[in-house]
Design an enzyme around this catalytic site. Sequence first.
Site, PDB file in Angstrom:
ATOM      1  CB  ALA A 169      22.807  20.703  32.698  1.00 18.10           C
ATOM      2  CG  ASP A 170      17.155  21.889  35.202  1.00 22.18           C
ATOM      3  OD1 ASP A 170      16.790  20.915  35.883  1.00 22.18           O
ATOM      4  OD2 ASP A 170      16.704  23.034  35.360  1.00 22.18           O
ATOM      5  CG  LEU A 171      15.201  15.855  30.518  1.00 23.41           C
ATOM      6  CD1 LEU A 171      14.891  16.748  29.320  1.00 23.41           C
ATOM      7  CD2 LEU A 171      15.624  14.466  30.044  1.00 23.41           C
ATOM      8  CG  ASN A 175      13.991  23.259  31.294  1.00 20.45           C
ATOM      9  OD1 ASN A 175      13.502  24.380  31.170  1.00 20.45           O
ATOM     10  ND2 ASN A 175      14.994  23.007  32.123  1.00 20.45           N
TER      11      ASN A 175
END
Length: 244
Positions: A169-171, A175
Site C-alpha cells: 500500500a505504500d511502496l 520502505n
Amino acid sequence: MSSQLNIVKTPEGYIALCQDTPLEITQEWFSVDFWREKAAVVGSSKGRYTTWFVESNGNQWVLRHYWRGGLMGKFSKDAYMYTGLENTRAMGELRLLDILYREHFAVPKPIAVNIVRDSIFYRADIIIERVEGAEDLVAKLSKGAMNEQQWQTLGACIAKFHRRGVYHADLNAKNILCQPAEVNGEECFYLIDFDRGELRTPNQGWQQANLDRLLRSFNKEQGKEPNLAFTPDNWAALVKGYQG
C-alpha cells in the site's frame, strides 16, 4: 500457503504469535517502557512517529505502534473501529508477512501483534525482526550511487512480489531496505511496512500504480535532498530488471 498463528486471549484483547515466537510474550512486551527498564532499547527510527529497536535474547526486534494518518488522524491518532480480530490492520499485516516469510520472500521475520480493545475501538502494535545491517534506500542513496546491476536487481525483487500478487500500500524509497553483502554473502533488497497490504490477483493496473508511487517517492526525496543519487537512467534500469 496460508498463515498459521497462535491467538492468545488477553484481559484487554488479543496477542497473535507466529509459530516459532516465544509463547511467554505478554502485552508488556509491546511497550517501549518494558524494554527501557531492561536497558534493551538499542535504537530508533524517526519518521512521522518513532519506531523502536529492542534486543531480546540476542535478537534485535522492531516495535511499531499503529498510528492513523490523513484526515482521520486529526480526530484520533491511534484508535481504529473494531469490527473483528481478523479485520484489524495488525492481523492483516502479520498474516501477510507470515505467508511471505515462510515462502522465502525478502521481508522481515514477523514475530507478534498486540490488539487492545477499547469499547468499539482498538489500538495495536506489531513486533518484527530487524533486518541485520540494512538501511533504507534514501539513506543509502544519500551516501552514493548504485550501479545499473543493483537497480536491475531491485526491479527484479519488486517483480517477484508482484507476480505473487503482493500489493504494497505504500511502496516508497524508505520502505525498501538494502542489506549489504557482508551480512549473507550477497547484497539483498527487502520490502518492509506491509500495513494495509494484501494478496491480489496480479494485473497491470495496481502493479503499475505501485511502480508509479515508487517513482514519485524517489522524486520527492530528491526534491528534499538534491544530492540524492537518483537519475532517469537509474529508473530505466529498475524497470528493465522488473520486466526481465
